[in-house]
Write an enzyme that holds these catalytic residues in place. Structure first.
Site, PDB file in Angstrom:
ATOM      1  N   ARG A 122      14.898  90.844  33.342  1.00  0.00           N
ATOM      2  CA  ARG A 122      15.484  89.626  32.354  1.00  0.00           C
ATOM      3  C   ARG A 122      14.732  88.545  32.770  1.00  0.00           C
ATOM      4  O   ARG A 122      14.975  87.930  33.760  1.00  0.00           O
ATOM      5  CB  ARG A 122      17.084  89.606  32.759  1.00  0.00           C
ATOM      6  CG  ARG A 122      17.468  88.459  32.221  1.00  0.00           C
ATOM      7  CD  ARG A 122      19.157  88.673  31.926  1.00  0.00           C
ATOM      8  NE  ARG A 122      19.722  89.589  30.938  1.00  0.00           N
ATOM      9  CZ  ARG A 122      20.841  89.564  30.731  1.00  0.00           C
ATOM     10  NH1 ARG A 122      21.841  88.664  30.972  1.00  0.00           N
ATOM     11  NH2 ARG A 122      21.236  90.283  29.792  1.00  0.00           N
ATOM     12  N   ARG A 150      27.308  99.994  26.797  1.00  0.00           N
ATOM     13  CA  ARG A 150      26.098  99.557  27.686  1.00  0.00           C
ATOM     14  C   ARG A 150      25.538 100.503  28.721  1.00  0.00           C
ATOM     15  O   ARG A 150      24.511 100.893  28.849  1.00  0.00           O
ATOM     16  CB  ARG A 150      26.176  98.004  28.398  1.00  0.00           C
ATOM     17  CG  ARG A 150      26.539  97.194  27.402  1.00  0.00           C
ATOM     18  CD  ARG A 150      25.166  96.879  26.248  1.00  0.00           C
ATOM     19  NE  ARG A 150      24.282  96.531  26.964  1.00  0.00           N
ATOM     20  CZ  ARG A 150      23.583  95.346  27.601  1.00  0.00           C
ATOM     21  NH1 ARG A 150      24.217  94.331  27.526  1.00  0.00           N
ATOM     22  NH2 ARG A 150      22.540  95.166  28.060  1.00  0.00           N
ATOM     23  N   CYS A 163      28.533  90.586  21.488  1.00  0.00           N
ATOM     24  CA  CYS A 163      27.628  91.262  22.903  1.00  0.00           C
ATOM     25  C   CYS A 163      28.396  90.684  24.206  1.00  0.00           C
ATOM     26  O   CYS A 163      27.944  91.068  25.266  1.00  0.00           O
ATOM     27  CB  CYS A 163      26.287  91.153  22.662  1.00  0.00           C
ATOM     28  SG  CYS A 163      25.695  89.401  22.511  1.00  0.00           S
ATOM     29  N   HIS A 194      16.577  91.280  22.661  1.00  0.00           N
ATOM     30  CA  HIS A 194      17.502  92.031  23.668  1.00  0.00           C
ATOM     31  C   HIS A 194      17.800  93.454  23.003  1.00  0.00           C
ATOM     32  O   HIS A 194      18.720  93.790  22.886  1.00  0.00           O
ATOM     33  CB  HIS A 194      19.101  91.069  23.520  1.00  0.00           C
ATOM     34  CG  HIS A 194      19.745  91.554  24.830  1.00  0.00           C
ATOM     35  ND1 HIS A 194      19.358  92.296  25.921  1.00  0.00           N
ATOM     36  CD2 HIS A 194      20.959  91.143  25.081  1.00  0.00           C
ATOM     37  CE1 HIS A 194      20.412  92.443  26.500  1.00  0.00           C
ATOM     38  NE2 HIS A 194      21.374  91.530  26.180  1.00  0.00           N
ATOM     39  N   ASP A 224      27.689  86.038  18.142  1.00  0.00           N
ATOM     40  CA  ASP A 224      27.124  85.885  19.696  1.00  0.00           C
ATOM     41  C   ASP A 224      27.336  84.394  19.966  1.00  0.00           C
ATOM     42  O   ASP A 224      27.906  83.569  19.133  1.00  0.00           O
ATOM     43  CB  ASP A 224      25.798  86.356  19.845  1.00  0.00           C
ATOM     44  CG  ASP A 224      25.067  86.305  21.092  1.00  0.00           C
ATOM     45  OD1 ASP A 224      26.086  86.152  21.949  1.00  0.00           O
ATOM     46  OD2 ASP A 224      23.995  86.509  21.161  1.00  0.00           O
ATOM     47  N   GLN A 247      20.802  95.950  24.306  1.00  0.00           N
ATOM     48  CA  GLN A 247      21.968  95.406  23.705  1.00  0.00           C
ATOM     49  C   GLN A 247      22.160  96.210  22.319  1.00  0.00           C
ATOM     50  O   GLN A 247      23.328  96.669  22.335  1.00  0.00           O
ATOM     51  CB  GLN A 247      22.174  93.931  23.549  1.00  0.00           C
ATOM     52  CG  GLN A 247      23.247  93.454  22.786  1.00  0.00           C
ATOM     53  CD  GLN A 247      24.713  93.720  23.639  1.00  0.00           C
ATOM     54  OE1 GLN A 247      24.807  93.411  24.862  1.00  0.00           O
ATOM     55  NE2 GLN A 247      25.677  94.282  23.001  1.00  0.00           N
TER      56      GLN A 247
HETATM   57  N1   CP Z   1      25.644  91.043  26.580  1.00  0.00           N
HETATM   58  C1   CP Z   1      24.955  91.006  28.001  1.00  0.00           C
HETATM   59  O1   CP Z   1      23.605  91.193  27.873  1.00  0.00           O
HETATM   60  O2   CP Z   1      25.577  90.639  28.792  1.00  0.00           O
HETATM   61  P1   CP Z   1      25.236  90.125  30.101  1.00  0.00           P
HETATM   62  O3   CP Z   1      24.411  88.802  29.946  1.00  0.00           O
HETATM   63  O4   CP Z   1      26.557  90.002  30.968  1.00  0.00           O
HETATM   64  O5   CP Z   1      24.256  91.106  30.777  1.00  0.00           O
END
Ligand code: CP
Length: 310
Positions: free
Chosen positions: A107, A297, A269, A134, A230, A137
């Site tokens: 990430r 997830r 999300c 992403h 979001d 997700q």
């Molecule tokens: N939706 C998501 O990626 O959550 P986090 O940022 O907590 O990993």
């Protein structure tokens, strides 16, 4: 389930995955969720690293738990305490990952950073979020729609409401690959990236999906089966009073969802900024499927790893 021959070692963007591969991952997730024990040795003797330059709750925990449940070992790395933090290049770091690890889940900010790492190692590289995409997700979002019998429902109206960010970009790619229509409700100045929209045209032509952009929240939400939102300020972006003001009419609240179908499903999300992009009243209502969306997830992450390592 019969194994699928794969032609990709990485998971950097859904643009690299075919309709068949995305469908396969959805079905595999269903089996992983039902028959978890079957997959407990998929990552035996495998060491997979998580390198997170931005905060995370769901992605990091679900990958860590998922790797453990698949029989692998997980290392959590931090750029600040690695030489990347002192300027060692991504390409040099990738060569070191290649020597010790069986995979890396990243990430970070720039999509180009993970692309550089992927180009300089032979192990699978997974995008756990960049400023651009992403994709992990979206696997969970597609699976959640699938298990609610909505993904392939004739005429299903899916509406994404609010800011055009990395989640929307990945939703647009996923829906377009699968040939499913998607409506975006947002102010004109926050419409999706033109370059992405242009690149999706050729895929849409083949898959037959339609992307509608509507600059009126009530009209966008009309008769919706699903409304997704979001945060308005993505990680790394600066808070903007103007943006919050501009997006206020797109808040998911009781009034907005009254124009959708009565049993409309609400997705987010997470993390949510309660009373900004969504009210608590809606987030905690019977219509909300956000908690199962978050739980999924774990299963989609495990399915992805199973796909990459089988
Ligand atoms: N939706 C998501 O990626 O959550 P986090 O940022 O907590 O990993």
């Amino acid at each position: 389930m019969e194994k699928m021959k794969k032609n990709k070692k990485d998971f950097l963007t859904l643009l690299d995955y075919s309709n068949e591969e995305i469908n396969y991952l959805i079905k595999l997730t269903e089996d992983v969720k039902k028959n978890g024990d079957k997959y407990c040795k998929i990552l035996k003797n495998k060491n997979i690293a998580l390198l997170f330059d931005k905060p995370s709750t769901r992605t990091r925990i679900s990958f860590e738990v998922g790797i453990n449940q698949l029989g692998g070992k997980c290392l959590v790395l931090d750029s600040k305490t690695m030489q990347i933090g002192r300027g060692e290049t991504y390409s040099d770091t990738a060569k070191i990952f290649n020597s010790y690890l069986d995979g890396v889940i990243i990430r970070t900010f720039k999509q180009e950073s993970i692309e550089t790492i992927a180009a300089n190692c032979d192990i699978p590289v997974i995008n756990a979020l960049t400023d651009k995409y992403h994709p992990c997700q979206i696997l969970s979002d597609l699976f959640t729609l699938y298990e609610n019998d909505l993904l392939f429902k004739e005429g299903m109206k899916f509406v994404y409401m609010g800011d055009s960010n990395n989640v929307l970009s990945s939703l647009l790619i996923g829906f377009t690959k699968l040939g499913i229509d998607i409506t975006v409700g947002c102010p004109q100045k926050y419409e999706p990236d033109k370059e992405l929209m242009d690149s999706l045209k050729a895929i849409s032509k083949k898959s037959g999906n339609k992307i509608k952009i509507i600059n009126d929240p009530i009209l966008a939400a009309k008769d919706a089966d699903v409304i997704y939102t979001d945060v308005w300020v993505s990680m790394g972006d600066e808070e903007s009073t103007q943006k919050t003001y501009d997006l206020k009419p797109y808040q998911i609240n009781k009034n907005l969802i009254s124009s959708a179908k009565k049993d409309v499903k609400i997705m987010h999300c997470l993390p949510a900024h309660r009373e900004l992009e969504i009210t608590s009243e809606v987030l905690d209502s019977q219509n909300s499927i956000v908690w199962v969306q978050a739980e999924n997830r774990l299963y989609t992450q495990k399915a992805l790893l199973t796909f990459l390592y089988s």
